[in-house]
Design an enzyme around this catalytic site. Structure first.
Site, PDB file in Angstrom:
ATOM      1  N   CYS A 239      36.595  46.066  33.824  1.00  0.00           N
ATOM      2  CA  CYS A 239      36.601  44.623  34.087  1.00  0.00           C
ATOM      3  C   CYS A 239      38.004  44.040  33.911  1.00  0.00           C
ATOM      4  O   CYS A 239      38.321  43.421  32.890  1.00  0.00           O
ATOM      5  CB  CYS A 239      35.613  43.878  33.201  1.00  0.00           C
ATOM      6  SG  CYS A 239      35.396  42.157  33.720  1.00  0.00           S
ATOM      7  N   CYS A 433      34.178  40.526  40.868  1.00  0.00           N
ATOM      8  CA  CYS A 433      34.577  40.075  39.541  1.00  0.00           C
ATOM      9  C   CYS A 433      34.291  38.579  39.436  1.00  0.00           C
ATOM     10  O   CYS A 433      35.046  37.773  39.989  1.00  0.00           O
ATOM     11  CB  CYS A 433      36.058  40.344  39.303  1.00  0.00           C
ATOM     12  SG  CYS A 433      36.677  39.687  37.728  1.00  0.00           S
TER      13      CYS A 433
END
Length: 489
Positions: A239, A433
């Site tokens: 991430c 994202c």
């Protein structure tokens, strides 16, 4: 546009997409118990929520890792094979917990209980889970040995073991060593207690981050000038947006209580940009400027003095060196300088690596990750080994959104391989994202290997929107829990 109108606009677009597939939104919500987030996450094929005709081919499949990638893959294989023989080796009984929720725990939106699951509740029917850890790999003989001394053989091996958080690489934090995101974080929390240093990259660390953030806010509200520092290391990380998300959320909580004027928020990324996609990089820069954030590129955290509250960074840059008359060009020399930065609040994104027992094994690579063809996810050396998720050497692929695309490709290809067919399924690098930029705002960054935005809907993908906050906070968790972990989303 008001939040209400924006939500109506996005849901109208969802309805249009579903209508093209012959479904109403109500019918769509019934498909395999999935939430409507399934249809907001790119390539809205109804096929994603259905099961292909089962293959009658038989093979012994061993999966290393029972997290989101491993269990989702096991579930889809179980759905796709008439006679599945699937074993998962996983030491952590909480391995499928919802890790993207860590950021929200750290901002006081979720609690730890909101994201913790028991893996046993999500094990697909007919799949065997061994509570153990794989430590030795013998790909020439199709065998894996575990920590408890058992040996497992396989026809096909799938490696989905995740990665390690290498806090021990930072001077001053050596005794924390290496951690897993969902493992025992007592070394981390005890070492950093009352230090102002924290990290959202473990669940307990996210809880501690919220505690540290509240202390920062109290100090700023009381009139103290405080320094909040945020880092991004020189390794691949899971991430890639998270180091910025926690900075945005800290800013938002300070704004809520009118204390932002007493706080400096500074980002120290190892790289030379905010994001690998130009459009999102430029959007983030504008957001940083609007929020009066500071940033310094090419700074890698190398040390922390917990008593003095000083972070040390390796600042590096290139300079022109000596002239090479043969090449008729100047050498480029990388220069380094240590930079000491005082802090009241320090959020560390630690260096990350594959577990040594896998990365340094015969199935690993020089850089530790599992080397696979980035499109088929098949090992570059061993045809009966596949890998996905954080441990796979796939560009820009260390997110849950990436796994959602990868595991379907992997299952299609492993079945094709079992049937002696060509591997035709291809992963295109799609990654999503949801970049939280505020309490109530998210920029939904979708992209692939083209390094261009690939938005699922005709909304400007660089705009922060309330509807994507709803997606992030309320919809993605059930979509993951009841969609991906059943192999149907």
């Amino acid at each position: 546009m008001s939040n209400n109108n924006e939500l109506k606009e996005a849901l109208a677009l969802v309805d249009k997409e579903l209508k093209n597939k012959g479904l109403s939104r109500r019918d769509a919500l019934k498909v395999a118990g999935l939430g409507s987030a399934t249809f907001l996450m790119g390539n809205t094929e109804v096929e994603a929520a259905t099961v292909a005709k089962a293959s009658d081919i038989k093979a012994k499949i061993l999966i290393i890792g029972g997290g989101l990638a491993g269990i989702s893959t096991a579930a889809r294989l179980s759905n796709s094979l008439s006679n599945p023989d699937i074993t998962v080796i996983e030491p952590n009984p909480k391995s499928v917990s919802y890790q993207p929720g860590n950021t929200l725990i750290a901002a006081g939106v979720y609690t730890k209980d909101d994201i913790m699951y028991d893996t046993k509740d999500f094990v697909p029917s007919g799949v065997k889970v061994i509570k153990d850890k794989a430590i030795e790999f013998d790909p020439e003989n199709n065998k894996v040995k575990t920590q408890n001394g058992e040996t497992f053989d396989y026809d096909y091996l799938i490696v989905a073991a995740g990665l390690k958080l290498d806090f021990g690489k930072i001077q001053g934090l050596e005794d924390i060593g290496e951690l897993t995101s969902l493992g025992d974080a007592s070394k981390l929390t005890s070492k950093l207690k009352n230090s102002g240093v924290c990290s959202i990259y473990s669940t307990d660390g996210a809880v501690a981050t919220w505690e540290n953030m509240q202390k920062l806010i109290q100090d700023a509200k009381a009139g103290k000038n405080v320094e909040a520092v945020f880092t991004h290391p020189n390794t691949p990380i899971k991430c890639g947006g998270a180091p910025k998300k926690i900075m945005y959320l800290t800013n938002s909580r300070l704004e809520e209580v009118g204390a932002r004027k007493n706080a400096n928020l500074t980002f120290f990324p190892n790289g030379g940009s905010m994001f690998g996609v130009k459009e999102y990089h430029e959007a983030i820069l504008e957001q940083f400027k609007a929020r009066d954030f500071k940033w310094h590129y090419n700074h890698n955290l190398i040390g922390v003095d917990l008593e003095k509250k000083i972070a040390t960074f390796d600042n590096f840059w290139d300079e022109k060196g000596e002239y090479d008359p043969d090449l008729e060009e100047y050498d480029i020399v990388t220069k380094h300088k240590n930079v000491e930065v005082p802090y009241d609040f320090l959020h560390i994104t630690p260096p990350m690596k594959a577990p040594d027992e896998i990365g340094n094994s015969p199935i690993g690579s020089g850089k530790g990750w599992i080397p696979v063809n980035k499109e088929t996810l098949q090992h570059v050396k061993y045809d009966n080994i596949f890998s996905l998720g954080d441990i796979a050497a796939v560009p820009m692929g260390k997110t849950g959104g990436s796994v959602r695309k990868q595991y379907k490709v992997l299952v299609d290809n492993i079945i094709s391989s079992m049937e002696g067919k060509a591997l035709t399924a291809k992963y295109d690098g799609y990654t999503v994202c949801p970049l939280i930029t505020d309490i109530g705002k998210v920029m939904l960054a979708e992209f692939d290997w083209s390094k261009k935005p690939v938005p699922s809907f005709p909304l400007d993908p660089t705009v922060e929107r309330y509807v994507w906050w709803l997606l992030k906070v309320y919809m993605l968790k059930p979509m993951t829990q009841y969609g991906m972990l059943s192999g149907r989303a």
